[in-house]
Design an enzyme around this catalytic site. Structure first.
Site, PDB file in Angstrom:
ATOM      1  N   THR A  86       0.863  -1.180   0.000  1.00 32.30           N
ATOM      2  CA  THR A  86       0.000   0.000   0.000  1.00 32.30           C
ATOM      3  C   THR A  86       0.897   1.227   0.000  1.00 32.30           C
ATOM      4  O   THR A  86       1.958   1.203   0.627  1.00 32.30           O
ATOM      5  CB  THR A  86      -0.909   0.044   1.246  1.00 32.30           C
ATOM      6  OG1 THR A  86      -1.275   1.403   1.557  1.00 32.30           O
ATOM      7  CG2 THR A  86      -0.230  -0.539   2.469  1.00 32.30           C
ATOM      8  N   CYS A 199      -1.173   5.221  -5.602  1.00 31.84           N
ATOM      9  CA  CYS A 199      -2.137   4.414  -4.860  1.00 31.84           C
ATOM     10  C   CYS A 199      -2.295   3.129  -5.649  1.00 31.84           C
ATOM     11  O   CYS A 199      -2.569   3.164  -6.853  1.00 31.84           O
ATOM     12  CB  CYS A 199      -3.474   5.135  -4.724  1.00 31.84           C
ATOM     13  SG  CYS A 199      -4.742   4.059  -4.050  1.00 31.84           S
TER      14      CYS A 199
END
Length: 232
Positions: A86, A199
């Site tokens: 992430t 992202c």
């Protein structure tokens, strides 16, 4: 036998992006070795609702300790390299790095290396509001020699909403792809020469065909660095 280190994946943030990490790691090893070869992986996947609650409350220390515990469990399980699947939670990377003796491959470093290798020094950054607005990510890119531009406030809010309300829930909408493409166009107008999809979920929505700028997909770049490390 090929000496392939075990990669420990800290995942689940969201599982939609972690699935891409898992798929890419196995594809890259197959491409490298052929046959039935696949990646040696240990995956610890969290409940993203717990993490998102801590993010929203600003309880980053608690989130960092939670992920540090997971890093320790992966080390105990035999992982030899650590990957945090992430972008946003790299805010707590120092807590993870302090928790184990394993090499931790920072996503922003892997991305910056690819940007510089492409001969680009000025990039736009897309991601969650946390990634775009807080210094932990942009400063890491800047330390790697890049100039970083983030979208205007309304565009940041729109991209953040698409990530949490749609992509993390498996919803891929053409209207949102068009909206993000328009944001990239405005980054280009502001002087960016490339765009970092900062992202992991954004790579589910936009690719090079949707962008006025060269695209740097952080998930793929991160996994490529991990596979290189696994065979180093």
């Amino acid at each position: 036998m090929h000496a392939q280190k075990v990669i420990g994946l800290i995942g689940g943030m969201s599982w939609e992006s972690t699935a891409q990490y898992y798929r890419l790691a196995n594809e890259l090893v197959r491409d490298r070795l052929g046959g039935l070869h696949s990646a040696r992986l240990l995956l610890a996947s969290v409940d993203f609702a717990d993490i998102e609650r801590l993010q929203t409350a600003g309880e980053w220390d608690a989130a960092g300790e939670l992920l540090a515990d997971i890093a320790r469990s992966l080390e105990a399980g035999g992982a030899e390299v650590l990957l945090l699947c992430t972008n946003t939670m790299h805010k707590v990377a120092p807590a993870i790095e302090a928790a184990t003796s394993l090499p931790f491959l920072h996503l922003a470093d892997a991305t910056a290396s690819a940007v510089r290798a492409a001969g680009i020094d000025s990039v736009g950054l897309l991601g969650t509001a946390f990634t775009m607005e807080q210094p932990f990510y942009t400063e890491r890119l800047e330390r790697n020699g890049l100039r970083v531009t983030v979208p205007e406030a309304a565009d940041r809010a729109a991209v953040h909403r698409v990530i949490y309300d749609e992509l993390c829930r498996g919803r891929i909408l053409d209207s949102s792809r068009d909206a993000v493409s328009a944001v990239i166009g405005r980054l280009a107008d502001a002087g960016a020469r490339g765009v970092i999809l900062g992202c992991t979920e954004l790579e589910l929505l936009v690719g090079q065909a949707d962008s006025a700028l060269p695209v740097f997909p952080t998930t793929r770049l991160h996994v490529e660095a991990a596979i290189d490390a696994a065979f180093a």
